[in-house]
Scaffold this motif. Structure first.
Motif, PDB file in Angstrom:
ATOM      1  N   UNK A 157       1.261  -1.035   0.479  1.00  0.00           N
ATOM      2  CA  UNK A 157       0.011  -0.169   0.056  1.00  0.00           C
ATOM      3  C   UNK A 157       1.086   0.806   0.260  1.00  0.00           C
ATOM      4  N   UNK A 158       1.989   1.188   0.910  1.00  0.00           N
ATOM      5  CA  UNK A 158       3.107   2.269   0.654  1.00  0.00           C
ATOM      6  C   UNK A 158       3.622   2.419  -0.449  1.00  0.00           C
ATOM      7  N   UNK A 159       3.958   1.982  -1.553  1.00  0.00           N
ATOM      8  CA  UNK A 159       3.916   2.308  -3.071  1.00  0.00           C
ATOM      9  C   UNK A 159       2.714   1.974  -4.117  1.00  0.00           C
ATOM     10  N   UNK A 160       2.032   1.667  -4.043  1.00  0.00           N
ATOM     11  CA  UNK A 160       0.972   1.112  -5.100  1.00  0.00           C
ATOM     12  C   UNK A 160      -0.170   2.772  -5.416  1.00  0.00           C
ATOM     13  N   UNK A 161       0.864   4.208  -5.097  1.00  0.00           N
ATOM     14  CA  UNK A 161      -0.093   5.305  -6.254  1.00  0.00           C
ATOM     15  C   UNK A 161       0.752   5.171  -7.388  1.00  0.00           C
ATOM     16  N   UNK A 162       2.474   5.752  -6.585  1.00  0.00           N
ATOM     17  CA  UNK A 162       3.484   6.071  -7.365  1.00  0.00           C
ATOM     18  C   UNK A 162       3.777   4.986  -8.298  1.00  0.00           C
ATOM     19  N   UNK A 163       3.566   3.279  -7.922  1.00  0.00           N
ATOM     20  CA  UNK A 163       3.805   2.431  -8.206  1.00  0.00           C
ATOM     21  C   UNK A 163       2.300   2.004 -10.106  1.00  0.00           C
ATOM     22  N   UNK A 164       1.989   2.249  -9.521  1.00  0.00           N
ATOM     23  CA  UNK A 164       0.617   2.414 -10.539  1.00  0.00           C
ATOM     24  C   UNK A 164       0.673   3.194 -11.896  1.00  0.00           C
ATOM     25  N   UNK A 165       0.520   4.304 -10.828  1.00  0.00           N
ATOM     26  CA  UNK A 165       0.633   5.699 -11.704  1.00  0.00           C
ATOM     27  C   UNK A 165       2.030   5.355 -13.313  1.00  0.00           C
ATOM     28  N   UNK A 166       3.302   4.839 -12.559  1.00  0.00           N
ATOM     29  CA  UNK A 166       4.665   4.624 -13.585  1.00  0.00           C
ATOM     30  C   UNK A 166       3.884   3.524 -14.957  1.00  0.00           C
ATOM     31  N   UNK A 167       2.473   2.930 -14.449  1.00  0.00           N
ATOM     32  CA  UNK A 167       2.899   1.781 -15.597  1.00  0.00           C
ATOM     33  C   UNK A 167       1.659   2.182 -16.831  1.00  0.00           C
ATOM     34  N   UNK A 168       1.027   3.657 -16.419  1.00  0.00           N
ATOM     35  CA  UNK A 168       0.268   4.831 -17.416  1.00  0.00           C
ATOM     36  C   UNK A 168       0.863   5.409 -18.481  1.00  0.00           C
ATOM     37  N   UNK A 169       0.395   5.177 -19.525  1.00  0.00           N
ATOM     38  CA  UNK A 169       0.580   6.326 -20.805  1.00  0.00           C
ATOM     39  C   UNK A 169      -0.111   7.457 -19.668  1.00  0.00           C
ATOM     40  N   UNK A 170       0.778   9.351 -19.646  1.00  0.00           N
ATOM     41  CA  UNK A 170       0.263  10.224 -18.932  1.00  0.00           C
ATOM     42  C   UNK A 170      -1.280  10.506 -18.896  1.00  0.00           C
ATOM     43  N   UNK A 171      -2.111  10.060 -20.093  1.00  0.00           N
ATOM     44  CA  UNK A 171      -3.307  10.739 -20.144  1.00  0.00           C
ATOM     45  C   UNK A 171      -3.710   9.631 -19.788  1.00  0.00           C
ATOM     46  N   UNK A 172      -3.746   8.347 -19.922  1.00  0.00           N
ATOM     47  CA  UNK A 172      -4.641   7.639 -19.358  1.00  0.00           C
ATOM     48  C   UNK A 172      -5.260   7.290 -18.077  1.00  0.00           C
ATOM     49  N   UNK A 173      -4.322   7.946 -16.847  1.00  0.00           N
ATOM     50  CA  UNK A 173      -5.110   7.426 -16.025  1.00  0.00           C
ATOM     51  C   UNK A 173      -6.276   8.794 -16.039  1.00  0.00           C
ATOM     52  N   UNK A 174      -6.901   9.628 -15.858  1.00  0.00           N
ATOM     53  CA  UNK A 174      -8.028  10.669 -16.731  1.00  0.00           C
ATOM     54  C   UNK A 174      -8.402  10.304 -17.093  1.00  0.00           C
ATOM     55  N   UNK A 175      -8.261   9.193 -18.157  1.00  0.00           N
ATOM     56  CA  UNK A 175      -9.884   8.825 -19.426  1.00  0.00           C
ATOM     57  C   UNK A 175     -10.478   7.462 -19.093  1.00  0.00           C
ATOM     58  N   UNK A 176      -9.346   7.244 -17.900  1.00  0.00           N
ATOM     59  CA  UNK A 176      -9.712   6.013 -17.486  1.00  0.00           C
ATOM     60  C   UNK A 176     -10.195   5.878 -15.539  1.00  0.00           C
ATOM     61  N   UNK A 177     -10.254   6.731 -14.990  1.00  0.00           N
ATOM     62  CA  UNK A 177      -9.886   6.766 -13.726  1.00  0.00           C
ATOM     63  C   UNK A 177     -11.014   5.165 -12.926  1.00  0.00           C
ATOM     64  N   UNK A 178     -11.527   4.554 -13.605  1.00  0.00           N
ATOM     65  CA  UNK A 178     -12.271   3.532 -12.814  1.00  0.00           C
ATOM     66  C   UNK A 178     -11.677   2.368 -12.624  1.00  0.00           C
ATOM     67  N   UNK A 179     -10.878   2.236 -13.583  1.00  0.00           N
ATOM     68  CA  UNK A 179      -9.928   1.073 -14.513  1.00  0.00           C
ATOM     69  C   UNK A 179      -8.462   1.426 -13.782  1.00  0.00           C
ATOM     70  N   UNK A 180      -7.447   2.282 -13.742  1.00  0.00           N
ATOM     71  CA  UNK A 180      -7.127   2.529 -12.308  1.00  0.00           C
ATOM     72  C   UNK A 180      -7.359   2.436 -11.086  1.00  0.00           C
TER      73      UNK A 180
END
Length: 200
Positions: A82-105
């Motif tokens: 849990x301590x690294x979940x945010x930065x790890x998952x953010x690093x996995x995606x192309x920069x614009x993807x989390x804003x387009x698919x927030x529920x999936x992320x």
């Protein structure tokens, strides 16, 4: 299970699963550490494979990246995944993807938080110590390499080098896509995989 893992051990585990299921040979597809496990199968257990699809996979880890893995391991030892979940998952995606698919992320981040501390650390050590550079040229199976042009881990340069070293391999670069190409570009990923399997 407890203890540090190696990429060769993970490949051996897959071979043992095939033994237990009485399956002689398979078309293997893996992403990220799964792709690296596939490389280990192709190197050490080639008789078990009909083909290999390795997506977003590395073949070695240079010292600066090893240091980054050591830092992640230290954080997880203290605070769990849990301590690294945010930065790890953010690093996995192309920069614009989390804003387009927030529920999936968000679902993937929740899944990551549930990974056991020991499992994460064991696999992180396997990735940190990965070194298949010299062995790639020995692979003589049908191989498909897939990666995302915006993948900061399995970079385009690394994938191109791997493609050059594995004789006869196919390469598909997806865009826009980061480290989880199968999530960001499922149709293109599926088309590439199906086309490759049909050919082999």
């Amino acid at each position: 299970p407890p203890g540090n893992y190696t990429q060769d051990q993970l490949a051996g585990d897959v071979a043992a699963i095939l033994d237990a299921l009485k399956i002689d040979r398979v078309h293997f597809c893996g992403i990220s550490i799964g792709g690296q496990t596939g490389l280990g199968l192709a190197i050490h257990h080639p008789q078990r494979l009909l083909s290999l699809t390795a997506a977003n996979a590395r073949y070695d880890v240079p010292p600066p990246v090893m240091k980054a893995w050591d830092e992640r391991i230290a954080i997880v030892e203290k605070g769990g995944t849990e301590a690294i979940a945010g930065p790890t998952v953010s690093r996995w995606f192309e920069a614009n993807y989390p804003a387009k698919e927030p529920a999936r992320v968000a679902r993937i981040q929740a899944m990551f938080k549930n990974v056991s501390k020991q499992g994460y650390i064991g696999c992180a050590i396997a990735i940190r110590d990965l070194n298949y550079r010299e062995a790639l040229a020995k692979i003589q199976l049908p191989v498909l390499l897939i990666s995302g042009r915006q993948d900061s881990s399995a970079t385009e340069d690394m994938i191109n080098t791997m493609h050059a070293m594995i004789k006869g391999s196919r390469l598909v670069m997806l865009e826009p896509a980061g480290h989880l190409t199968v999530v960001e570009q499922p149709q293109a990923f599926g088309d590439a995989l199906e086309g490759f399997l049909a050919a082999v």
